[in-house]
Scaffold this active site. Structure first.
Site, PDB file in Angstrom:
ATOM      1  N   ASP A   9      46.640 121.846 -23.731  1.00 53.78           N
ATOM      2  CA  ASP A   9      46.841 123.104 -23.026  1.00 53.78           C
ATOM      3  C   ASP A   9      47.336 124.095 -24.076  1.00 53.78           C
ATOM      4  O   ASP A   9      48.487 124.035 -24.501  1.00 53.78           O
ATOM      5  CB  ASP A   9      47.886 122.884 -21.911  1.00 53.78           C
ATOM      6  CG  ASP A   9      48.297 124.184 -21.227  1.00 53.78           C
ATOM      7  OD1 ASP A   9      47.727 125.239 -21.560  1.00 53.78           O
ATOM      8  OD2 ASP A   9      49.190 124.130 -20.352  1.00 53.78           O
ATOM      9  N   LYS A  70      47.206 134.216 -27.741  1.00 52.56           N
ATOM     10  CA  LYS A  70      46.147 133.947 -26.766  1.00 52.56           C
ATOM     11  C   LYS A  70      45.605 135.228 -26.141  1.00 52.56           C
ATOM     12  O   LYS A  70      44.430 135.312 -25.807  1.00 52.56           O
ATOM     13  CB  LYS A  70      46.709 133.039 -25.674  1.00 52.56           C
ATOM     14  CG  LYS A  70      45.665 132.432 -24.770  1.00 52.56           C
ATOM     15  CD  LYS A  70      46.316 131.445 -23.841  1.00 52.56           C
ATOM     16  CE  LYS A  70      45.338 130.810 -22.897  1.00 52.56           C
ATOM     17  NZ  LYS A  70      46.021 129.823 -22.046  1.00 52.56           N
ATOM     18  N   GLU A 169      41.742 126.091 -16.766  1.00 54.24           N
ATOM     19  CA  GLU A 169      43.100 125.632 -16.464  1.00 54.24           C
ATOM     20  C   GLU A 169      43.296 125.263 -14.987  1.00 54.24           C
ATOM     21  O   GLU A 169      43.823 124.192 -14.698  1.00 54.24           O
ATOM     22  CB  GLU A 169      44.117 126.700 -16.895  1.00 54.24           C
ATOM     23  CG  GLU A 169      44.267 126.737 -18.413  1.00 54.24           C
ATOM     24  CD  GLU A 169      44.814 128.052 -18.947  1.00 54.24           C
ATOM     25  OE1 GLU A 169      45.279 128.880 -18.136  1.00 54.24           O
ATOM     26  OE2 GLU A 169      44.774 128.250 -20.169  1.00 54.24           O
ATOM     27  N   ASP A 191      49.537 130.066 -10.691  1.00 54.11           N
ATOM     28  CA  ASP A 191      50.013 129.778 -12.052  1.00 54.11           C
ATOM     29  C   ASP A 191      50.929 130.898 -12.542  1.00 54.11           C
ATOM     30  O   ASP A 191      50.464 131.964 -12.940  1.00 54.11           O
ATOM     31  CB  ASP A 191      48.780 129.621 -12.962  1.00 54.11           C
ATOM     32  CG  ASP A 191      49.151 129.303 -14.413  1.00 54.11           C
ATOM     33  OD1 ASP A 191      50.348 129.381 -14.769  1.00 54.11           O
ATOM     34  OD2 ASP A 191      48.242 128.977 -15.190  1.00 54.11           O
TER      35      ASP A 191
END
Lengths: 605, 210
Positions: A9, A70, A169, A191
């Site tokens: 991850d 990211k 994800e 999330d």
């Protein structure tokens, strides 16, 4: 099991790796040292500090530190303007609208920086597993387009990983909970991470997982919860000490740290007592906060996440009651107020059995296990997330592969020329759902050359799009009347070419050799210092047990070592140190010098 | 024109009769993709318009969970390639056959391999009707008449439904008449009409998203 395929991850704030072993899927490493690091980097000379070790540097030298890489992956300079303004490090425009992060005299692509994090993860995992491996499944947000996925894959490649699959994800989280065993229904994956919020609605149909809608807020997360608490502390302090300087760095540090502690304390109890200690100001401020008070403070934040949830539901054409399962991802969902809020919103209790920090990595590991041949009782049928196509007359977007087509996929369309005697056609590849290319994402372009001159509209150019099971896109063109095939050179709009990747890998290998030498040099320099100290401390003994000649050669050799310490060759230093060791052996061998011997042996093996 | 009948395939390895031309469930082996294979034989259903959507779904999943490249990561390069190609074909077959218009189009292309149908010819009154609709649509788009557009969308979607429900009877008739040409021609006209309608509907959808 034949092979090791780990799940990674690669997160905005944290990155971690998991693997399926005999006991099932687990984060790699013992609980006290798991394969989990903050996604932080700091440049120290020519080497990288990664994760925790970069954290101190982040405060001390923010200009050399990088976080949230990211957010920049696979994106162009012009679309990142807003993002860049908020980042403390310097982002600059590079070739082909790529972005690079400038640190001192050097600059790096987001792919390179992510690869440093991935390398560290790989290194850590290899240490714990006691064997090298290359294959990995890496997760990305469901909304990542082809360029962002490709950038992630390239980061893996630079880190020496063979990225066998990129998976979403939310899908990984659903797999971790074994929701693939459900025959059908809709799953909501909520999330809330450190700095981002995502809601994804998945449709489960047999073995097929499809992301039907996603929505989110790239500036909402656990950091905001901390900020709410810091604001509360500031107000409370100002009431009692109106003249207090809240901007003082040490004060800010204390408030942030206490916020974190209070947040964690209230995850498991209904109230907590906290003390704001500011010793240099003579302040010890004691207060009590209840979970209920915190809930009230968090309400506006939660409301924003539920607005996103409502949007995602309406995009999917669903009602709240259509959602059969709710999965929580991200550390911030450990806050009870968040859990309660989610339960109230969807009208059903969310899945909480798996640590929300780890659930995505665990899902990726399960997919890795399947790919390694460890099981075949479920199948993740991935789809093209956004339509793929080319630009046609007037800047319109002609879709060749539509969204939600299952992978692997292959489609072709026939196009023609607009101008008489046209001998080459430029093919611009786009991804998106809008009608005009200006609203879609440019993926790359290539030229079909060598078409024999014909009247406009006469050539039949067949453009084929192929997406393999790993989501890799290849585009080819073929003129049917002449049999001309495209000389395809896809230039990724926001990605790296194979040549650039190779260059980075070569450079990082050189760096690795360099880094290794530097580390050794530092070690030998330190041990030389210790040896000198030991000799000086025992010089009295030396005067008794050694001849003058022997003492003289020791002194001479100490000078040689001192000189080689200023050069940068670790191996020469090591050799001279060894020589010094030989000369001091008689001293060490003597009864009186035994203490010295022990010291020297310990420090200069 | 050729008659389409459900083809029969046997395994290259063990000779067993195949359910799907892409995979042998008896000896668990991927089959090479032959010229003879089509979307129906890939999914193991008979080549006719009347397809049970539940059966299609079930077959697709059953076969996909044998062919998928995820299960061939450690296999030989040839097997890997074959699994990619077979999975691509299976996905194309499923996407085509689950949509009634795509299915009809595909079936027509199988039935009329050597016949070139005019892809512009439309049912007699259809064009007249569409001209009127198109004029109305242009006006609505110009005036940003949201209410009108909503109604127009409904009208078009109903026409869509009409066309779709006409497909099955036509294909049934095809199997029972002596001279299938007229039926085929009518089918082709309806499929052309469907494409025409879709373009109009797309124009409304674009308007809605911008």
């Amino acid at each position: 099991m034949s092979e090791t395929i780990i799940g990674i991850d690669l997160g905005t704030t944290n990155s971690l790796a998991a693997l399926v072993n005999e006991d099932g899927p687990e984060i790699i490493g013992p609980p006290e040292d798991p394969c989990m690091i903050p996604s932080l980097l700091s440049r120290n000379g020519s080497r990288w500090l990664v994760g925790e070790e970069a954290r101190e540097h982040l405060i001390a030298s923010p200009a050399n530190s990088v976080y949230s890489v990211k957010r920049l992956m696979g994106r162009g300079f012009e679309e990142l303007e807003e993002e860049i303004r908020e980042l403390p490090y310097q982002v600059e425009e590079a070739q082909r609208k790529l972005v690079k992060i400038r640190i001192g005299e050097e600059s790096f692509t987001p792919q390179e920086l992510s690869s440093v994090i991935l390398s560290r993860i790989k290194q850590k995992a290899e240490t714990h597993l006691e064997k090298p491996f290359e294959k990995a499944v890496i997760t990305v947000p469901a909304y990542f387009d082809d360029a962002q996925r490709q950038a992630t894959r390239d980061a893996g490649k630079i880190a020496g990983l063979d990225v066998v699959r990129i998976i979403n994800e939310p899908t990984a989280a659903a797999i971790a909970y074994g929701l693939d065993e459900k025959k059908q229904g809709y799953v909501a994956v909520y999330d809330l991470g450190g700095g981002t919020f995502d809601i994804s609605i998945l449709e489960l149909k047999g073995k097929l997982f499809k992301v039907v809608a996603t929505h989110g807020d790239t500036r909402l997360g656990g950091d905001d919860i901390d900020r709410v608490l810091v604001n509360l502390f500031q107000k409370s302090l100002l009431e009692q000490y109106p003249d207090l300087d809240l901007e003082d760095p040490s004060c800010r540090q204390v408030l942030r740290k206490t916020a974190e502690e209070v947040k964690i304390a209230l995850s498991s109890s209904i109230e907590t007592e906290y003390t704001l200690e500011l010793p240099d100001k003579g302040i010890s401020h004691k207060r009590i906060l209840t979970a209920e008070e915190l809930n009230l403070l968090l309400e506006p934040l939660l409301k924003r996440t539920f607005e996103s949830c409502s949007k995602a539901l309406s995009d999917a054409g669903l009602k709240k009651s259509d959602i059969e399962e709710v999965v929580l991802v991200g550390g911030s969902t450990l806050v009870p107020a968040v859990r309660k809020g989610v339960e109230a919103f969807f009208g059903r209790a969310p899945h909480v059995a798996i640590d929300p920090y780890k659930v995505v990595a665990i899902g990726a590991a399960i997919q890795g296990h399947l790919l390694a041949g460890g099981r075949r009782d479920f199948l993740l049928l991935d789809v093209v997330p956004l339509a793929l196509g080319i630009e046609t007359l007037g800047g319109t977007f002609s879709k060749v592969i539509t969204a939600n087509t299952s992978l692997p996929a292959e489609e072709s369309e026939v196009f023609t020329t607009h101008v008489d005697q046209q001998t080459s056609i430029e093919i611009n590849i786009y991804q998106g759902e809008r009608e005009l290319v200006q609203d879609c994402r440019s993926l790359g372009q290539f030229k079909l050359r060598g078409i024999p001159p014909m009247k406009a509209g006469f050539p039949l150019v067949e453009v084929s799009f192929k997406v393999d099971s790993n989501g890799l896109l290849t585009v080819s063109a073929f003129e049917k009347r002449s049999g001309t095939e495209a000389q395809i050179e896809v230039i990724p709009s926001h990605g790296l070419t194979q040549m650039e990747i190779d260059a980075i890998m070569e450079a990082s290998f050189e760096h690795a050799v360099d880094d290794f030498n530097r580390r050794q040099l530092i070690e030998f320099q330190q041990s030389a210092e210790r040896v000198f100290k030991g000799i000086e401390l025992n010089w009295k003994v030396a005067e008794e047990v050694l001849s003058e000649n022997q003492r003289l050669s020791i002194r001479k050799q100490m000078d040689v070592v001192k000189q080689t310490m200023t050069t940068d060759d670790a191996q020469i230093l090591k050799a001279e140190l060894d020589n010094l060791g030989d000369l001091t052996r008689p001293l060490a061998d003597s009864a009186m010098g035994r203490a010295v011997l022990e010291e020297l042996q310990q420090q200069n093996p | 024109m050729s008659e389409v009948s459900s083809k029969s395939f046997s395994c290259e390895g063990c000779g067993a009769k195949l359910v799907s031309c892409l995979f042998c469930f008896d000896c668990s082996s991927l089959q090479s993709i032959s010229e003879e294979s089509d979307y129906f034989s890939a999914l193991g259903i008979s080549s006719e318009f009347d397809v049970d959507p539940d059966l299609l779904e079930e077959k697709f999943q059953h076969i996909a969970s044998e062919l998928h490249p995820d299960f061939y990561l450690n296999s030989t390069p040839q097997e890997k390639r074959l699994s990619e190609r077979a999975s691509t074909l299976l996905n194309q077959a499923y996407d085509t056959l689950k949509d009634p218009f795509k299915r009809a189009d595909y079936l027509m292309s199988l039935k009329c391999k050597n016949v070139k149908w005019n892809d512009r010819v439309l049912p007699p009154t259809f064009l007249q009707e569409m001209f009127t609709l198109q004029e109305e649509l242009d006006e609505m788009l110009e005036n940003q008449d949201q209410q009108g557009l909503l109604k127009m969308r409904e009208v078009l979607e109903n026409r869509f439904q009409d066309l779709e429900s006409g497909l099955l009877p036509s294909f049934r008739m095809l199997d029972s008449v002596e001279e299938p040409e007229t039926v085929l021609e009518k089918l082709q006209m309806n499929l052309n009409a469907e494409r025409y309608l879709r373009r109009l509907l797309d124009r409304i959808k674009i308007e809605e998203t911008t």
